[in-house]
Design a protein around this motif. Structure first.
Motif, PDB file in Angstrom:
ATOM      1  N   PHE A  68       0.832  -1.222   0.000  1.00 46.23           N
ATOM      2  CA  PHE A  68       0.000   0.000   0.000  1.00 46.23           C
ATOM      3  C   PHE A  68       0.854   1.254   0.000  1.00 46.23           C
ATOM      4  O   PHE A  68       0.464   2.298  -0.512  1.00 46.23           O
ATOM      5  CB  PHE A  68      -0.962  -0.017   1.191  1.00 46.23           C
ATOM      6  N   TRP A  69       2.073   1.186   0.558  1.00 51.78           N
ATOM      7  CA  TRP A  69       2.948   2.368   0.585  1.00 51.78           C
ATOM      8  C   TRP A  69       3.379   2.750  -0.826  1.00 51.78           C
ATOM      9  O   TRP A  69       3.488   3.926  -1.127  1.00 51.78           O
ATOM     10  CB  TRP A  69       4.152   2.098   1.501  1.00 51.78           C
ATOM     11  N   GLU A  70       3.568   1.727  -1.690  1.00 52.00           N
ATOM     12  CA  GLU A  70       3.923   2.024  -3.083  1.00 52.00           C
ATOM     13  C   GLU A  70       2.681   2.422  -3.865  1.00 52.00           C
ATOM     14  O   GLU A  70       2.685   3.411  -4.600  1.00 52.00           O
ATOM     15  CB  GLU A  70       4.581   0.796  -3.741  1.00 52.00           C
ATOM     16  N   GLU A  71       1.633   1.645  -3.702  1.00 51.68           N
ATOM     17  CA  GLU A  71       0.436   1.867  -4.519  1.00 51.68           C
ATOM     18  C   GLU A  71      -0.264   3.177  -4.159  1.00 51.68           C
ATOM     19  O   GLU A  71      -0.727   3.895  -5.040  1.00 51.68           O
ATOM     20  CB  GLU A  71      -0.537   0.690  -4.347  1.00 51.68           C
ATOM     21  N   ASP A  72      -0.364   3.491  -2.886  1.00 55.44           N
ATOM     22  CA  ASP A  72      -1.149   4.655  -2.468  1.00 55.44           C
ATOM     23  C   ASP A  72      -0.305   5.923  -2.295  1.00 55.44           C
ATOM     24  O   ASP A  72      -0.813   7.028  -2.420  1.00 55.44           O
ATOM     25  CB  ASP A  72      -1.868   4.376  -1.139  1.00 55.44           C
ATOM     26  N   HIS A  73       0.960   5.752  -1.952  1.00 53.31           N
ATOM     27  CA  HIS A  73       1.781   6.928  -1.596  1.00 53.31           C
ATOM     28  C   HIS A  73       3.064   7.048  -2.410  1.00 53.31           C
ATOM     29  O   HIS A  73       3.854   7.957  -2.178  1.00 53.31           O
ATOM     30  CB  HIS A  73       2.131   6.891  -0.109  1.00 53.31           C
ATOM     31  N   PHE A  74       3.301   6.127  -3.294  1.00 51.93           N
ATOM     32  CA  PHE A  74       4.512   6.141  -4.141  1.00 51.93           C
ATOM     33  C   PHE A  74       5.778   6.123  -3.290  1.00 51.93           C
ATOM     34  O   PHE A  74       6.771   6.784  -3.601  1.00 51.93           O
ATOM     35  CB  PHE A  74       4.529   7.351  -5.089  1.00 51.93           C
ATOM     36  N   ILE A  75       5.725   5.412  -2.206  1.00 51.27           N
ATOM     37  CA  ILE A  75       6.890   5.281  -1.330  1.00 51.27           C
ATOM     38  C   ILE A  75       7.651   4.014  -1.717  1.00 51.27           C
ATOM     39  O   ILE A  75       7.118   2.909  -1.600  1.00 51.27           O
ATOM     40  CB  ILE A  75       6.450   5.187   0.158  1.00 51.27           C
ATOM     41  N   TYR A  76       8.880   4.190  -2.161  1.00 55.53           N
ATOM     42  CA  TYR A  76       9.729   3.048  -2.510  1.00 55.53           C
ATOM     43  C   TYR A  76      10.913   3.042  -1.549  1.00 55.53           C
ATOM     44  O   TYR A  76      11.883   3.756  -1.739  1.00 55.53           O
ATOM     45  CB  TYR A  76      10.205   3.160  -3.957  1.00 55.53           C
ATOM     46  N   ARG A 105       6.034  -6.063  -6.226  1.00 53.59           N
ATOM     47  CA  ARG A 105       5.570  -7.440  -6.014  1.00 53.59           C
ATOM     48  C   ARG A 105       4.230  -7.377  -5.268  1.00 53.59           C
ATOM     49  O   ARG A 105       3.880  -6.338  -4.697  1.00 53.59           O
ATOM     50  CB  ARG A 105       6.575  -8.212  -5.163  1.00 53.59           C
ATOM     51  N   PRO A 106       3.511  -8.498  -5.241  1.00 56.65           N
ATOM     52  CA  PRO A 106       2.181  -8.441  -4.607  1.00 56.65           C
ATOM     53  C   PRO A 106       2.231  -8.108  -3.122  1.00 56.65           C
ATOM     54  O   PRO A 106       1.385  -7.376  -2.617  1.00 56.65           O
ATOM     55  CB  PRO A 106       1.610  -9.845  -4.830  1.00 56.65           C
ATOM     56  N   LYS A 107       3.205  -8.667  -2.403  1.00 54.79           N
ATOM     57  CA  LYS A 107       3.254  -8.416  -0.968  1.00 54.79           C
ATOM     58  C   LYS A 107       4.567  -7.736  -0.605  1.00 54.79           C
ATOM     59  O   LYS A 107       5.405  -7.474  -1.470  1.00 54.79           O
ATOM     60  CB  LYS A 107       3.131  -9.737  -0.203  1.00 54.79           C
ATOM     61  N   GLY A 108       4.741  -7.488   0.668  1.00 55.12           N
ATOM     62  CA  GLY A 108       6.004  -6.909   1.119  1.00 55.12           C
ATOM     63  C   GLY A 108       6.111  -7.026   2.621  1.00 55.12           C
ATOM     64  O   GLY A 108       5.094  -7.185   3.305  1.00 55.12           O
ATOM     65  N   VAL A 109       7.341  -6.990   3.115  1.00 56.69           N
ATOM     66  CA  VAL A 109       7.537  -6.989   4.569  1.00 56.69           C
ATOM     67  C   VAL A 109       7.911  -5.572   4.985  1.00 56.69           C
ATOM     68  O   VAL A 109       8.874  -4.993   4.480  1.00 56.69           O
ATOM     69  CB  VAL A 109       8.624  -7.995   4.999  1.00 56.69           C
ATOM     70  N   ILE A 110       7.106  -5.028   5.857  1.00 61.77           N
ATOM     71  CA  ILE A 110       7.296  -3.658   6.327  1.00 61.77           C
ATOM     72  C   ILE A 110       7.861  -3.741   7.745  1.00 61.77           C
ATOM     73  O   ILE A 110       7.482  -4.622   8.525  1.00 61.77           O
ATOM     74  CB  ILE A 110       5.940  -2.908   6.282  1.00 61.77           C
ATOM     75  N   ASP A 148      -5.627  -3.461   8.695  1.00 65.56           N
ATOM     76  CA  ASP A 148      -6.249  -4.341   7.715  1.00 65.56           C
ATOM     77  C   ASP A 148      -5.331  -4.639   6.539  1.00 65.56           C
ATOM     78  O   ASP A 148      -5.511  -5.619   5.826  1.00 65.56           O
ATOM     79  CB  ASP A 148      -7.547  -3.714   7.191  1.00 65.56           C
ATOM     80  N   GLU A 149      -4.367  -3.759   6.339  1.00 69.74           N
ATOM     81  CA  GLU A 149      -3.436  -3.982   5.227  1.00 69.74           C
ATOM     82  C   GLU A 149      -2.416  -5.059   5.570  1.00 69.74           C
ATOM     83  O   GLU A 149      -1.771  -5.625   4.693  1.00 69.74           O
ATOM     84  CB  GLU A 149      -2.658  -2.690   4.908  1.00 69.74           C
ATOM     85  N   LEU A 150      -2.229  -5.308   6.868  1.00 67.55           N
ATOM     86  CA  LEU A 150      -1.171  -6.221   7.296  1.00 67.55           C
ATOM     87  C   LEU A 150      -1.734  -7.595   7.625  1.00 67.55           C
ATOM     88  O   LEU A 150      -2.889  -7.721   8.025  1.00 67.55           O
ATOM     89  CB  LEU A 150      -0.464  -5.646   8.532  1.00 67.55           C
ATOM     90  N   GLU A 151      -0.911  -8.587   7.454  1.00 64.92           N
ATOM     91  CA  GLU A 151      -1.273  -9.925   7.921  1.00 64.92           C
ATOM     92  C   GLU A 151      -0.731 -10.024   9.348  1.00 64.92           C
ATOM     93  O   GLU A 151       0.437 -10.301   9.571  1.00 64.92           O
ATOM     94  CB  GLU A 151      -0.669 -10.979   6.994  1.00 64.92           C
ATOM     95  N   VAL A 152      -1.652  -9.745  10.271  1.00 66.52           N
ATOM     96  CA  VAL A 152      -1.242  -9.506  11.654  1.00 66.52           C
ATOM     97  C   VAL A 152      -0.528 -10.722  12.264  1.00 66.52           C
ATOM     98  O   VAL A 152       0.402 -10.586  13.051  1.00 66.52           O
ATOM     99  CB  VAL A 152      -2.474  -9.100  12.486  1.00 66.52           C
ATOM    100  N   ASN A 153      -0.926 -11.915  11.818  1.00 72.39           N
ATOM    101  CA  ASN A 153      -0.308 -13.118  12.392  1.00 72.39           C
ATOM    102  C   ASN A 153       1.138 -13.326  11.922  1.00 72.39           C
ATOM    103  O   ASN A 153       1.803 -14.246  12.367  1.00 72.39           O
ATOM    104  CB  ASN A 153      -1.141 -14.358  12.043  1.00 72.39           C
TER     105      ASN A 153
END
Ligand code: PHE
Length: 530
Positions: free
Chosen positions: A377-385, A408-413, A457-462
């Protein structure tokens, strides 16, 4: 003709240890040096160490560097490592990994993909950290750019602007704009006539105009550097798009702000400014490269219990293996890289000065918390790379966006990176360290929500992973609090030498570990050759 050894002795007496080291490097006798880059293995003399036994305590970066260099020079090395893995604080976690703290174990639930990892320890390498970079070069560890400063990321200061996160490009631009405007006013009101000639004033005004993007009358009105109003950051197709409204000067000054100013100029620090690098695939690629060369020298799950200089010379290390058998190793020298937080509880017969030094060396407690995100979401919504958002709201301090796996589809933040006891009125890292793993995740989610609404909701909390370095067995801290070397640890105590970032002026950096190990290698060589 002089033999290599005679030449080194000669250089040693004439030029001191540094001279010996440089000469060895030039002769290709060191595996890698910051002076020559890499040298071919065949060029390395096997004779310097002459089979002398060295026991290295700890298979972190310092221990690995020492083992690699000494092994190549004909020393007989054993590395005792307390845990079941090498690398020490250089820890990259991936799918299925299990990591341990005093409070329990965590399983890493990231998807099994090479780009989905988190560096829970070191994560960035400044361009001038030559020792560690030379090893990357020699071992062909692929590097990519690590983004530290990202103008599309956010700053959020508690109690300022209604807690709203402000985009970095706006803060940088407004800060420069107002500083330039005010200084230009002072110049134009002749307030600096004592300091400046008429010509200086002209030149300074022209510098300020460019520095702050001022109007012809030296006023800061707005600037496209902060981005444009509307959908696009730049003008895009809209020729008459207007720059975003600047913050007012008073709003800017109203930031409750020492944390903000510090964070805004963070990447001006010499160890934090571009270009920073990271190994492709995770920081532990460096550890893996060392393991490929000296992994066979490491004895895992070997916990040092007792370090004893022997009256006849040499040293005896008592250690337990796999928690049961007590064993002992005798060696001509030991290189102890054990953090002082742990070393202070190990039996020893060190001098009073050494013990006092070990006792006085305190450590910070840094914490990192990572999550896998469903989408970038940081790339898609805010153009943060890549880069960092800073917040002092609820203490997570930093959110790091991955500088890999773009689009890529997912990412580790990295949902929190907390350190800096001295910069903040509380030690938030220690507060986090005391929480349970699930409490830490909950805090990180609540805080992240303030920077990125909808975060949870954007994160896979587990998939949340937390690392509080003060709670890690055989580490008990992240890095030494005061970044100054302690003289008593720079010299050997009998046959025991000390290495590790805590003995260097670059504490909290792999470079400090590597350099301290190289210095000890040099000192041992000098003693052996004397
Ligand atoms: N090297 C680490 C980092 O870049 C820790 C550190 C932070 C060390 C700040 C010194 C100063 O985050």
């Amino acid at each position: 003709m002089l033999t290599k050894r005679q030449l080194l002795q000669y250089v040693g007496s004439a030029a001191g240890a540094a001279g010996v080291y440089r000469t060895m490097a030039a002769l290709g006798m060191l595996g890698v040096s910051s002076l020559t880059g890499c040298s071919s293995p065949s060029a390395v003399s096997q004779s310097v160490g002459d089979g002398k036994r060295v026991v290295i305590l700890g298979a972190g970066i310092a221990g690995l560097v020492a083992a690699y260099e000494l092994d190549r020079m004909g020393y007989d090395c054993t590395v005792l490592e307390a845990t079941a893995r090498a690398g020490g604080r250089s820890l990259t976690v991936r799918s299925g990994d299990v990591i341990e703290e005093f409070g329990g174990r965590q399983r890493v639930n990231f998807d099994d993909k090479a780009y989905l990892y988190a560096n829970m320890g070191p994560a960035r390498i400044p361009y001038h950290h030559r020792a560690i970079l030379d090893y990357c070069k020699a071992f062909e560890v692929d590097l990519e750019v690590f983004t530290n400063d990202n103008r599309a990321a956010f700053f959020q200061v508690r109690g300022s602007l209604g807690d709203q996160a402000v985009v970095a490009r706006q803060l940088h631009t407004d800060q420069r704009g107002y500083i330039a405007e005010l200084l230009a006013k002072a110049v134009n009101r002749n307030a600096l006539d004592q300091e400046l000639t008429a010509e200086d004033k002209e030149r300074l005004l022209s510098m300020l105009k460019d520095f702050g993007d001022l109007q012809d009358d030296y006023m800061y009105v707005d600037s496209g550097r902060a981005g444009y109003q509307g959908q696009h950051v730049s003008k895009g197709l809209v020729g008459d798009a207007m720059p975003v409204e600047p913050l007012g000067l008073r709003q800017l000054l109203g930031f409750d702000a020492s944390d903000l100013w510090w964070a805004l100029r963070f990447s001006h620090g010499v160890n934090q400014n571009p270009t920073l690098l990271q190994p492709v695939g995770g920081m532990d690629m460096i550890v893996e490269a060392f393991k490929a060369r000296v992994g066979h020298l490491i004895r895992y799950e070997s916990v040092v219990e007792d370090i004893a200089n022997q009256s006849a010379g040499g040293v005896r290390i008592g250690y337990s293996h796999r928690g049961t058998t007590m064993e002992a190793l005798h060696a001509d020298f030991a290189i102890c890289t054990i953090p002082t937080t742990v070393l202070r509880d190990i039996d020893n017969n060190f001098s009073e000065a050494t013990r006092a030094a070990i006792e006085s060396r305190k450590y910070d407690a840094a914490v990192k918390i990572a999550f896998q995100a469903r989408r970038r979401f940081w790339e898609e919504d805010h153009f943060i790379y890549g880069g960092i958002s800073w917040t002092n709201y609820n203490d997570i301090q930093q959110i790091w966006y991955p500088a890999n796996g773009y689009h890529r589809p997912k990412g580790v933040i990295m949902g929190a990176y907390i350190f800096g006891e001295d910069e903040f009125d509380r030690d938030f890292a220690l507060d986090f360290a005391k929480m349970s793993h699930s409490q830490r995740l909950e805090h990180a989610l609540a805080s992240g929500e303030r920077v990125h609404p909808g975060y949870r909701d954007e994160l896979e909390v587990n998939t949340g992973v937390s690392r509080a370095w003060s709670e890690v067995p055989f580490q008990k801290g992240s890095w030494p609090s005061a970044p100054v070397p302690i003289a008593a640890l720079e010299v050997p105590d009998g046959a025991v030498y000390f290495a590790g970032d805590h003995t260097s002026a670059l504490s909290g950096w792999q470079e400090g570990s590597a350099q301290s190990a190289l210095a000890v290698v040099e000192a041992i060589n000098k003693r052996v050759m004397a």
